[in-house]
Design a protein around this motif. Structure first.
Motif, PDB file in Angstrom:
ATOM      1  N   VAL A  51       0.950  -1.169  -0.006  1.00 41.62           N
ATOM      2  CA  VAL A  51      -0.067  -0.004  -0.060  1.00 41.62           C
ATOM      3  C   VAL A  51       1.058   1.271  -0.149  1.00 41.62           C
ATOM      4  O   VAL A  51       0.603   2.236  -0.748  1.00 41.62           O
ATOM      5  N   ALA A  52       1.971   1.299   0.892  1.00 44.52           N
ATOM      6  CA  ALA A  52       2.873   2.500   0.985  1.00 44.52           C
ATOM      7  C   ALA A  52       3.352   2.622  -0.539  1.00 44.52           C
ATOM      8  O   ALA A  52       3.816   3.751  -0.978  1.00 44.52           O
ATOM      9  N   ILE A  53       4.022   1.572  -1.172  1.00 40.60           N
ATOM     10  CA  ILE A  53       4.625   1.615  -2.417  1.00 40.60           C
ATOM     11  C   ILE A  53       3.651   2.178  -3.265  1.00 40.60           C
ATOM     12  O   ILE A  53       3.993   2.954  -4.206  1.00 40.60           O
ATOM     13  N   ALA A  54       2.327   1.651  -3.377  1.00 35.06           N
ATOM     14  CA  ALA A  54       1.282   2.132  -4.258  1.00 35.06           C
ATOM     15  C   ALA A  54       0.981   3.535  -4.093  1.00 35.06           C
ATOM     16  O   ALA A  54       0.954   4.439  -5.048  1.00 35.06           O
ATOM     17  N   ARG A  63       4.067   5.632  -5.366  1.00 36.21           N
ATOM     18  CA  ARG A  63       4.068   5.609  -6.727  1.00 36.21           C
ATOM     19  C   ARG A  63       3.171   6.532  -7.258  1.00 36.21           C
ATOM     20  O   ARG A  63       3.382   7.443  -8.126  1.00 36.21           O
ATOM     21  N   ASP A  64       1.966   6.548  -6.693  1.00 36.34           N
ATOM     22  CA  ASP A  64       0.899   7.556  -7.101  1.00 36.34           C
ATOM     23  C   ASP A  64       1.237   9.090  -6.731  1.00 36.34           C
ATOM     24  O   ASP A  64       1.331  10.063  -7.709  1.00 36.34           O
ATOM     25  N   ASP A 110       2.436  11.579  -9.703  1.00 36.13           N
ATOM     26  CA  ASP A 110       1.999  12.971  -9.694  1.00 36.13           C
ATOM     27  C   ASP A 110       2.618  13.960  -9.630  1.00 36.13           C
ATOM     28  O   ASP A 110       2.699  15.140 -10.345  1.00 36.13           O
ATOM     29  N   GLN A 111       3.896  14.017  -8.941  1.00 35.92           N
ATOM     30  CA  GLN A 111       5.000  15.259  -8.751  1.00 35.92           C
ATOM     31  C   GLN A 111       5.991  15.011  -9.968  1.00 35.92           C
ATOM     32  O   GLN A 111       6.507  16.234 -10.075  1.00 35.92           O
ATOM     33  N   MET A 112       6.112  14.027 -10.621  1.00 35.23           N
ATOM     34  CA  MET A 112       7.239  13.777 -11.503  1.00 35.23           C
ATOM     35  C   MET A 112       6.638  14.366 -12.995  1.00 35.23           C
ATOM     36  O   MET A 112       5.595  13.890 -13.385  1.00 35.23           O
ATOM     37  N   GLY A 113       7.703  14.880 -13.531  1.00 37.31           N
ATOM     38  CA  GLY A 113       7.343  15.131 -14.960  1.00 37.31           C
ATOM     39  C   GLY A 113       8.004  13.908 -15.818  1.00 37.31           C
ATOM     40  O   GLY A 113       8.595  13.101 -15.344  1.00 37.31           O
TER      41      GLY A 113
END
Length: 187
Positions: free
Chosen positions: A153-156, A159-160, A164-167
């Motif tokens: 859950v932490a990895i998911a 990842r989300d 969302d923050q990475m281009g």
């Protein structure tokens, strides 16, 4: 001596009026005298043929046979008494042996019962330890599963958040770093 006894018998017969016959006593017409002569003749024949000694011999032989039978019966009785005593002694010995066997069996049964109690206690102890071990394993598996789920859950979630923050250029750089890192670890 025989004449005296005959005379005494004749005097007895003539003295009693009920037994007297008609006429003189020493006459063949008197039936009492004829019966007396027949009786005396019968006694004389018995004595002549030695019948009293034969009868005495037969009686002695019969007495001897009875004596032998009594002796045999006495011997048989003594044998029976000795056999009875022997069987009674054997019965006592067998009873004593049976009592010893029963006593020994009771002792063995008590020992076996105590051994069974000890075995049961150790079996219960082993089962308790096995149950505790299974419970500990189940707890560890549950904790591990919860940690794995939490990590997933932490990895998911990470990842989300990261996605969302990475281009797109940060994503490409991260992929290149991961590939180089995997390549370095493999070689």
């Amino acid at each position: 001596m025989r004449t005296l006894s005959l005379a005494a018998l004749a005097a007895t017969l003539t003295a009693s009026p009920a037994l007297a016959a008609s006429g003189p006593f020493f006459s063949l017409a008197n039936t009492d005298f004829v019966v007396l002569l027949g009786f005396l003749l019968f006694i004389a024949v018995l004595i002549y043929f030695n019948v009293p000694s034969l009868l005495a011999g037969m009686l002695d032989k019969r007495a001897e046979g009875i004596r032998d039978e009594l002796d045999e019966a006495r011997k048989l009785r003594e044998e029976a008494q000795s056999l009875l005593a022997s069987y009674e002694r054997k019965q006592r010995e067998v009873q004593d042996q049976a009592d010893r066997i029963i006593s020994h069996a009771r002792q063995e049964a008590e020992l076996a019962a105590e051994q069974a109690k000890e075995d049961m206690k150790s079996s219960i102890q082993r089962r308790l330890q096995a149950a505790e071990s299974q419970i500990a394993s189940a707890e560890a598996a549950a904790v591990r599963e919860v940690k794995d789920k939490a990590a997933a859950v932490a990895i998911a979630a990470a990842r989300d958040v990261v996605a969302d923050q990475m281009g797109p250029e940060d994503k490409g750089r991260m992929i290149d770093n991961a590939i180089s890192e995997v390549g370095a670890r493999l070689h």
